[in-house]
Write a protein that holds these residues in place. Structure first.
Motif, mmCIF file in Angstrom:
data_model
loop_
_atom_site.group_PDB
_atom_site.id
_atom_site.type_symbol
_atom_site.label_atom_id
_atom_site.label_comp_id
_atom_site.label_asym_id
_atom_site.label_seq_id
_atom_site.Cartn_x
_atom_site.Cartn_y
_atom_site.Cartn_z
ATOM 1 N N GLY A 3 -0.431 22.953 11.539
ATOM 2 C CA GLY A 3 -1.319 21.804 11.619
ATOM 3 C C GLY A 3 -1.213 21.145 12.981
ATOM 4 N N MET A 4 -2.117 20.221 13.260
ATOM 5 C CA MET A 4 -2.076 19.536 14.553
ATOM 6 C C MET A 4 -2.638 18.132 14.437
ATOM 7 S SD MET A 4 -3.548 20.734 18.289
ATOM 8 C CE MET A 4 -5.285 20.657 17.856
ATOM 9 N N GLY A 5 -1.972 17.202 15.130
ATOM 10 C CA GLY A 5 -2.478 15.852 15.305
ATOM 11 C C GLY A 5 -2.766 15.652 16.778
ATOM 12 N N VAL A 6 -3.853 14.957 17.081
ATOM 13 C CA VAL A 6 -4.297 14.801 18.460
ATOM 14 C C VAL A 6 -4.378 13.320 18.821
ATOM 15 C CG1 VAL A 6 -6.155 15.286 20.107
ATOM 16 C CG2 VAL A 6 -5.678 16.906 18.254
ATOM 17 N N MET A 7 -3.734 12.945 19.918
ATOM 18 C CA MET A 7 -3.872 11.593 20.444
ATOM 19 C C MET A 7 -4.601 11.680 21.782
ATOM 20 S SD MET A 7 -1.090 8.528 21.045
ATOM 21 C CE MET A 7 -0.200 9.241 22.416
ATOM 22 N N ILE A 8 -5.741 11.014 21.877
ATOM 23 C CA ILE A 8 -6.534 10.989 23.100
ATOM 24 C C ILE A 8 -6.648 9.547 23.568
ATOM 25 C CG2 ILE A 8 -8.790 11.435 24.135
ATOM 26 C CD1 ILE A 8 -9.140 13.744 22.192
ATOM 27 N N ASN A 9 -6.229 9.317 24.799
ATOM 28 C CA ASN A 9 -6.276 7.970 25.379
ATOM 29 C C ASN A 9 -5.614 6.937 24.467
ATOM 30 O OD1 ASN A 9 -6.895 6.197 27.466
ATOM 31 N ND2 ASN A 9 -8.861 5.619 26.566
ATOM 32 N N GLY A 10 -4.477 7.328 23.883
ATOM 33 C CA GLY A 10 -3.701 6.408 23.066
ATOM 34 C C GLY A 10 -4.192 6.219 21.651
ATOM 35 N N GLN A 11 -5.251 6.936 21.257
ATOM 36 C CA GLN A 11 -5.806 6.786 19.913
ATOM 37 C C GLN A 11 -5.752 8.107 19.150
ATOM 38 O OE1 GLN A 11 -6.999 3.804 18.603
ATOM 39 N NE2 GLN A 11 -6.233 2.877 20.496
ATOM 40 N N LEU A 12 -5.443 8.016 17.862
ATOM 41 C CA LEU A 12 -5.460 9.194 17.009
ATOM 42 C C LEU A 12 -6.903 9.678 16.882
ATOM 43 C CD1 LEU A 12 -3.259 10.726 15.419
ATOM 44 C CD2 LEU A 12 -3.902 9.405 13.413
ATOM 45 N N TYR A 13 -7.107 10.976 17.114
ATOM 46 C CA TYR A 13 -8.462 11.527 17.088
ATOM 47 C C TYR A 13 -8.723 12.225 15.753
ATOM 48 C CZ TYR A 13 -12.587 14.273 18.227
ATOM 49 O OH TYR A 13 -13.849 14.816 18.208
ATOM 50 N N TYR A 14 -9.824 11.832 15.090
ATOM 51 C CA TYR A 14 -10.152 12.373 13.777
ATOM 52 C C TYR A 14 -11.301 13.374 13.790
ATOM 53 C CZ TYR A 14 -7.190 9.038 11.273
ATOM 54 O OH TYR A 14 -6.119 8.346 10.782
ATOM 55 N N GLY A 15 -12.264 13.185 14.661
ATOM 56 C CA GLY A 15 -13.484 13.978 14.574
ATOM 57 C C GLY A 15 -14.468 13.335 13.618
ATOM 58 N N LYS A 16 -15.650 13.914 13.493
ATOM 59 C CA LYS A 16 -16.738 13.334 12.714
ATOM 60 C C LYS A 16 -16.351 13.051 11.267
ATOM 61 C CE LYS A 16 -20.924 12.342 11.257
ATOM 62 N NZ LYS A 16 -21.518 11.020 11.494
ATOM 63 N N GLY A 42 0.808 -1.203 0.000
ATOM 64 C CA GLY A 42 0.000 0.000 0.000
ATOM 65 C C GLY A 42 0.846 1.259 0.000
ATOM 66 N N VAL A 43 0.217 2.359 -0.423
ATOM 67 C CA VAL A 43 0.858 3.675 -0.448
ATOM 68 C C VAL A 43 0.056 4.609 0.445
ATOM 69 C CG1 VAL A 43 1.443 5.684 -1.874
ATOM 70 C CG2 VAL A 43 1.769 3.372 -2.783
ATOM 71 N N GLY A 44 0.751 5.310 1.326
ATOM 72 C CA GLY A 44 0.121 6.331 2.161
ATOM 73 C C GLY A 44 0.567 7.698 1.695
ATOM 74 N N LEU A 45 -0.368 8.544 1.287
ATOM 75 C CA LEU A 45 -0.049 9.865 0.742
ATOM 76 C C LEU A 45 -0.529 10.953 1.709
ATOM 77 C CD1 LEU A 45 0.931 11.487 -1.836
ATOM 78 C CD2 LEU A 45 -1.469 11.545 -2.492
ATOM 79 N N ASN A 46 0.399 11.793 2.148
ATOM 80 C CA ASN A 46 0.076 12.886 3.069
ATOM 81 C C ASN A 46 -0.059 14.197 2.312
ATOM 82 O OD1 ASN A 46 0.595 10.937 4.990
ATOM 83 N ND2 ASN A 46 2.621 11.714 5.497
ATOM 84 N N LEU A 47 -1.192 14.867 2.506
ATOM 85 C CA LEU A 47 -1.431 16.178 1.905
ATOM 86 C C LEU A 47 -1.880 17.164 2.977
ATOM 87 C CD1 LEU A 47 -3.400 15.613 -1.440
ATOM 88 C CD2 LEU A 47 -1.265 16.871 -1.195
ATOM 89 N N THR A 48 -1.567 18.417 2.777
ATOM 90 C CA THR A 48 -2.050 19.444 3.692
ATOM 91 C C THR A 48 -3.526 19.726 3.416
ATOM 92 O OG1 THR A 48 -1.625 21.692 4.512
ATOM 93 C CG2 THR A 48 -1.419 21.352 2.148
ATOM 94 N N GLY A 49 -4.197 20.264 4.414
ATOM 95 C CA GLY A 49 -5.581 20.678 4.216
ATOM 96 C C GLY A 49 -6.608 19.656 4.641
ATOM 97 N N ARG A 50 -7.809 19.808 4.119
ATOM 98 C CA ARG A 50 -8.938 18.983 4.517
ATOM 99 C C ARG A 50 -8.913 17.658 3.770
ATOM 100 N NH1 ARG A 50 -7.902 23.320 6.015
ATOM 101 N NH2 ARG A 50 -8.847 24.495 4.341
ATOM 102 N N ILE A 51 -8.669 16.599 4.524
ATOM 103 C CA ILE A 51 -8.629 15.246 3.986
ATOM 104 C C ILE A 51 -9.635 14.396 4.741
ATOM 105 C CG2 ILE A 51 -7.228 13.160 3.683
ATOM 106 C CD1 ILE A 51 -6.153 15.397 2.005
ATOM 107 N N ASN A 52 -10.501 13.700 4.008
ATOM 108 C CA ASN A 52 -11.364 12.722 4.643
ATOM 109 C C ASN A 52 -10.704 11.362 4.434
ATOM 110 O OD1 ASN A 52 -13.409 10.760 5.236
ATOM 111 N ND2 ASN A 52 -14.935 12.391 5.077
ATOM 112 N N TYR A 53 -9.995 10.914 5.462
ATOM 113 C CA TYR A 53 -9.217 9.680 5.340
ATOM 114 C C TYR A 53 -10.108 8.468 5.054
ATOM 115 C CZ TYR A 53 -10.837 7.724 9.736
ATOM 116 O OH TYR A 53 -11.625 7.178 10.706
#
Length: 411
Positions: A231-244, A157-168
């Motif tokens: 930018g910011m990445g959030v880890m809550i209780n050991g899990q990456l937090y994405y939001g809705k 697999g390939v993981g591509l990182n882009l800035t901005g609004r991404i719906n993973y």
């Protein structure tokens, strides 16, 4: 007995059921254990999976026949027969990480056991919201794949990182390359011939740092990406937090200032307008036009309009006073924003990463001073302020691990 399909073929088979389905889930749990915890004995796995030793032995045999796991030999035992230790085969499969920056691309190849086998940094590229820029991006990835020391069949697999609004979850990018009805991930996947997943760049950097960087036992962590934007990445209780919708972490677009500066998002007063690499570049240019000197111009002969963020960072690290002063101003404003985050999240750790973080204390000290001034002391006393350990490799490693998790259902 196996189903006649390989493990990866079974993963993609939506019609699998019955005993084959149960066995596939047990295999995924075995691989998840090896990937996230480490090597184990048959007895360890039997207890973890609540399965019999013969069952686990049969599944390990099938996985070993495919080359996914291997026997690492016997381990020391106080009494009785010494059990064998099993674990992942590093070269059973590989993952490509692609981090798209404003003016360059970083690429890397990660093996099954989180080893970064190949890294190619700062490949020249200009990120623009155009079909030509997308074509250039795909060409760079294809060229990288062609140079790899492994066969394409082993790239899972390939993981591509882009800035901005991404719906993973859906693979859509709403900030760049939103030209097609189908998701961007599928557009790129069709060109590369390899499963492709999109992720926000800051979140991928955060995940890389959480898994393989400065984070140890901390479970609540904020990663701040200080580059052209914030930018910011959030880890809550050991899990990456994405939001809705997967858009969490837009720290740079908090309406922080009462100014008339229009952010690239189209709104005024965002934190990015005064506390980002873009703001630093703008302020630097204004000072040069006012007659303030800098080694970037006087010694290196770079024209003011051609100065990059990397030039300013390099100048600061070589004692250029203008660069140091302006980075301190940005750090003070940034620190005020981080103080707000600390009051909200009460994190165990805040990690500074990205280009501006490489200035070390020139950015850390003003940030720390502002945190002390603007956040509640009872709250910030429990928060470590740290720098990224992985640096420019954080996003690559994070992208690969996220792809591994998604493909193998290890998360």
């Amino acid at each position: 007995m196996g189903s006649g399909q390989t493990f990866f073929e079974e993963l993609g088979n939506e019609n699998i059921s019955g005993v084959a389905y149960k066995n596939l889930n047990l295999k995924k749990k075995i691989i998840a254990w090896f990937a996230n915890v480490g090597n184990a004995t048959i007895t360890d796995l039997s207890k973890e999976l609540n399965a019999s030793s013969p069952k686990v032995t049969n599944l390990l045999t099938e996985l070993a026949q495919e080359g996914l796991i291997q026997d690492y030999g016997k381990i020391d035992s106080v009494s009785g027969r010494r059990p064998n230790l099993y674990g992942l085969t590093p070269d059973a499969g590989f993952f490509i990480g692609v981090e798209v920056q404003k003016y360059h691309i970083n690429l890397g190849l990660l093996d099954f056991k989180r080893n970064l086998v190949t890294f190619k940094g700062k490949v020249p590229y200009t990120l623009e919201n155009s079909p030509a820029s997308l074509d250039a991006l795909c060409s760079i990835i294809q060229e990288f794949m062609g140079e790899l020391p492994v066969s394409k069949q082993k790239i899972l697999g390939v993981g591509l990182n882009l800035t901005g609004r991404i719906n993973y979850a859906t693979g859509y990018s709403y900030s760049f390359f939103y030209f097609n009805e189908e998701p961007l991930s599928k557009v790129i996947e069709s060109r590369l011939g390899v499963r492709t997943f999109l992720e926000n760049d800051s979140r991928a950097m955060a995940y890389g740092e959480f898994c393989c960087g400065i984070v140890n036992t901390e479970k609540n962590v904020l990663y701040i990406n200080l580059d052209h934007g914030i930018g910011m990445g959030v880890m809550i209780n050991g899990q990456l937090y994405y939001g809705k919708s997967g858009f969490s972490g837009e720290f740079g677009h908090i309406p922080f200032f009462d100014n008339e500066l229009i952010c690239h998002c189209g709104k005024k007063g965002c934190l990015e307008t005064e506390a980002s690499g873009i703001a630093l570049l703008r302020n630097f240019g204004e000072k040069l036009r006012e007659g303030v000197s800098s080694v970037i111009v006087t010694q290196h002969g770079i024209k003011p309009e051609e100065i990059t963020l990397e030039d300013i960072v390099h100048a600061a690290n070589n004692d250029d006073m203008l660069a140091i002063e302006l980075i301190a101003e940005v750090g003070e404003k940034l620190g005020k924003g981080i103080a707000m985050l600390i009051n909200l999240f009460n994190p165990e750790m805040v990690i500074l990463g990205g280009c501006m973080a490489t200035t070390g204390d020139y950015i850390r000290l003003p940030v720390k001073n502002a945190i002390n001034r603007y956040s509640l002391s009872l709250v910030n006393n429990d928060t470590q302020l740290a720098f990224s350990r992985l640096g420019e490799k954080a996003g690559i490693i994070g992208a690969c691990l996220l792809v591994r998790n998604k493909l193998l259902a290890l998360a």
